[in-house]
Design a protein around this motif. Structure first.
Motif, PDB file in Angstrom:
ATOM      1  N   THR A 196     -14.826  71.644 -27.379  1.00  0.00           N
ATOM      2  CA  THR A 196     -13.564  71.319 -26.932  1.00  0.00           C
ATOM      3  C   THR A 196     -13.688  70.228 -25.742  1.00  0.00           C
ATOM      4  O   THR A 196     -14.289  70.465 -24.980  1.00  0.00           O
TER       5      THR A 196
ATOM      6  N   LYS B 265     -12.553  68.224 -22.873  1.00  0.00           N
ATOM      7  CA  LYS B 265     -11.551  68.230 -21.735  1.00  0.00           C
ATOM      8  C   LYS B 265     -10.578  67.052 -21.588  1.00  0.00           C
ATOM      9  O   LYS B 265     -10.973  66.058 -21.459  1.00  0.00           O
ATOM     10  N   LYS B 266      -9.460  67.533 -21.645  1.00  0.00           N
ATOM     11  CA  LYS B 266      -8.408  66.731 -21.668  1.00  0.00           C
ATOM     12  C   LYS B 266      -8.136  66.041 -20.135  1.00  0.00           C
ATOM     13  O   LYS B 266      -7.963  66.950 -19.379  1.00  0.00           O
ATOM     14  N   THR B 267      -7.686  64.829 -20.167  1.00  0.00           N
ATOM     15  CA  THR B 267      -7.162  64.176 -18.867  1.00  0.00           C
ATOM     16  C   THR B 267      -5.831  64.559 -18.324  1.00  0.00           C
ATOM     17  O   THR B 267      -5.033  64.339 -19.076  1.00  0.00           O
ATOM     18  N   LYS B 268      -5.519  65.331 -17.350  1.00  0.00           N
ATOM     19  CA  LYS B 268      -4.291  65.702 -17.000  1.00  0.00           C
ATOM     20  C   LYS B 268      -3.319  64.598 -16.358  1.00  0.00           C
ATOM     21  O   LYS B 268      -3.678  63.951 -15.570  1.00  0.00           O
TER      22      LYS B 268
ATOM     23  N   GLU C  40      -5.514  61.827 -27.924  1.00  0.00           N
ATOM     24  CA  GLU C  40      -6.348  63.044 -27.897  1.00  0.00           C
ATOM     25  C   GLU C  40      -6.776  63.531 -26.691  1.00  0.00           C
ATOM     26  O   GLU C  40      -6.889  64.697 -26.233  1.00  0.00           O
ATOM     27  N   SER C  41      -7.372  62.577 -25.853  1.00  0.00           N
ATOM     28  CA  SER C  41      -8.157  62.892 -24.690  1.00  0.00           C
ATOM     29  C   SER C  41      -6.977  63.089 -23.419  1.00  0.00           C
ATOM     30  O   SER C  41      -7.576  63.368 -21.983  1.00  0.00           O
ATOM     31  N   TYR C  42      -5.796  63.212 -23.561  1.00  0.00           N
ATOM     32  CA  TYR C  42      -5.012  62.857 -22.545  1.00  0.00           C
ATOM     33  C   TYR C  42      -3.704  64.123 -22.880  1.00  0.00           C
ATOM     34  O   TYR C  42      -3.254  64.466 -23.992  1.00  0.00           O
ATOM     35  N   GLU C  43      -3.152  64.588 -21.591  1.00  0.00           N
ATOM     36  CA  GLU C  43      -2.322  65.774 -21.733  1.00  0.00           C
ATOM     37  C   GLU C  43      -1.365  65.522 -20.423  1.00  0.00           C
ATOM     38  O   GLU C  43      -1.670  65.765 -19.476  1.00  0.00           O
TER      39      GLU C  43
ATOM     40  N   ASN D 177       0.891  61.419 -25.702  1.00  0.00           N
ATOM     41  CA  ASN D 177       0.694  62.657 -26.543  1.00  0.00           C
ATOM     42  C   ASN D 177       0.030  62.429 -27.616  1.00  0.00           C
ATOM     43  O   ASN D 177      -0.681  63.357 -28.447  1.00  0.00           O
TER      44      ASN D 177
ATOM     45  N   LYS E 130      -3.811  52.646 -23.492  1.00  0.00           N
ATOM     46  CA  LYS E 130      -4.943  53.377 -23.567  1.00  0.00           C
ATOM     47  C   LYS E 130      -6.186  52.779 -22.863  1.00  0.00           C
ATOM     48  O   LYS E 130      -7.047  53.463 -22.195  1.00  0.00           O
TER      49      LYS E 130
END
Length: 214
Positions: free
Chosen positions: A2, A4-7, A29-32, A26, A116
């Motif tokens: 998995t 790790k997503k950037t908050k 994929e790498s951002y939350e 959203n 992005k």
């Protein structure tokens, strides 16, 4: 494995704009998106609540504008990255945003791909600003050789500290020289760059890649 997503925290006083930004993020994929805010004060509250990795924030917001919010966010945690997303492209705003501590200044009319790229660049430790105002000088091609040869090494040092928003007294303490000597250097910088004040000198320096933004 998995990733790790950037908050990310999104702050914008226009609900439709904010919702659009959130939906777009959203898709990456790498951002939350971990929080939203409708004004500057709420942005600070959400930062304290979620401690995001990155804040994507409008410049003009009620209760607290983006410039003041940047400073407050950096007080909460200097490690939190801040990108201003705005309709403005004025050089004065770039200067103010830079001095406040933001890592980026991008316009709302950019494409999803450009957004992005901007986010990715800031996460890599780069600064992102409109190329029309601050040319991309990472490859060295946009730096004016004439300007480089125009200033002495000491004048470059003074100019870099001016870009950080330092006063003459602060510069004198940083460089261990007298305040009078600093004033002389500033006068020489203004004359050589053919500008009328310190702000114009910094803007000219940013345009030609003479100083780093961070």
């Amino acid at each position: 494995m998995t990733v790790k997503k950037t908050k990310v925290l999104v702050a914008d006083d226009h609900e439709l704009v904010r919702e659009g930004i959130v939906k777009l993020l959203n898709l990456f994929e790498s951002y939350e998106v971990v929080g939203e805010a409708a004004d500057g004060l709420e942005a600070i509250s959400r930062v304290r609540e979620h401690f995001p990795d990155l804040v994507l924030m409008d410049l003009n917001m009620p209760r607290m504008n983006g410039i003041d919010a940047i400073r407050k966010i950096k007080e909460v945690s200097p490690e939190i990255l801040v990108i201003i997303l705005t309709i403005h492209d004025d050089e004065e705003y770039v200067y103010k945003v830079t001095n406040a501590g933001a890592e980026g200044f991008i316009q709302k009319d950019i494409t999803s791909g450009e957004l992005k790229d901007a986010l990715d660049s800031v996460l890599k430790g780069e600064t992102v600003f409109p190329r029309s105002i601050v040319p991309d000088s990472r490859n060295g091609k946009d730096i004016s050789v004439d300007y480089q040869e125009l200033l002495s090494n000491r004048e470059y040092e003074v100019l870099s500290l001016l870009a950080r928003g330092m006063s003459n007294r602060q510069i004198s303490e940083e460089l261990f020289i007298s305040e009078k000597t600093v004033k002389n250097h500033v006068s020489n910088i203004l004359r050589k760059l053919d500008v009328n004040d310190r702000t114009q000198a910094v803007i000219t320096a940013l345009k030609h890649g003479l100083v780093r933004l961070k």
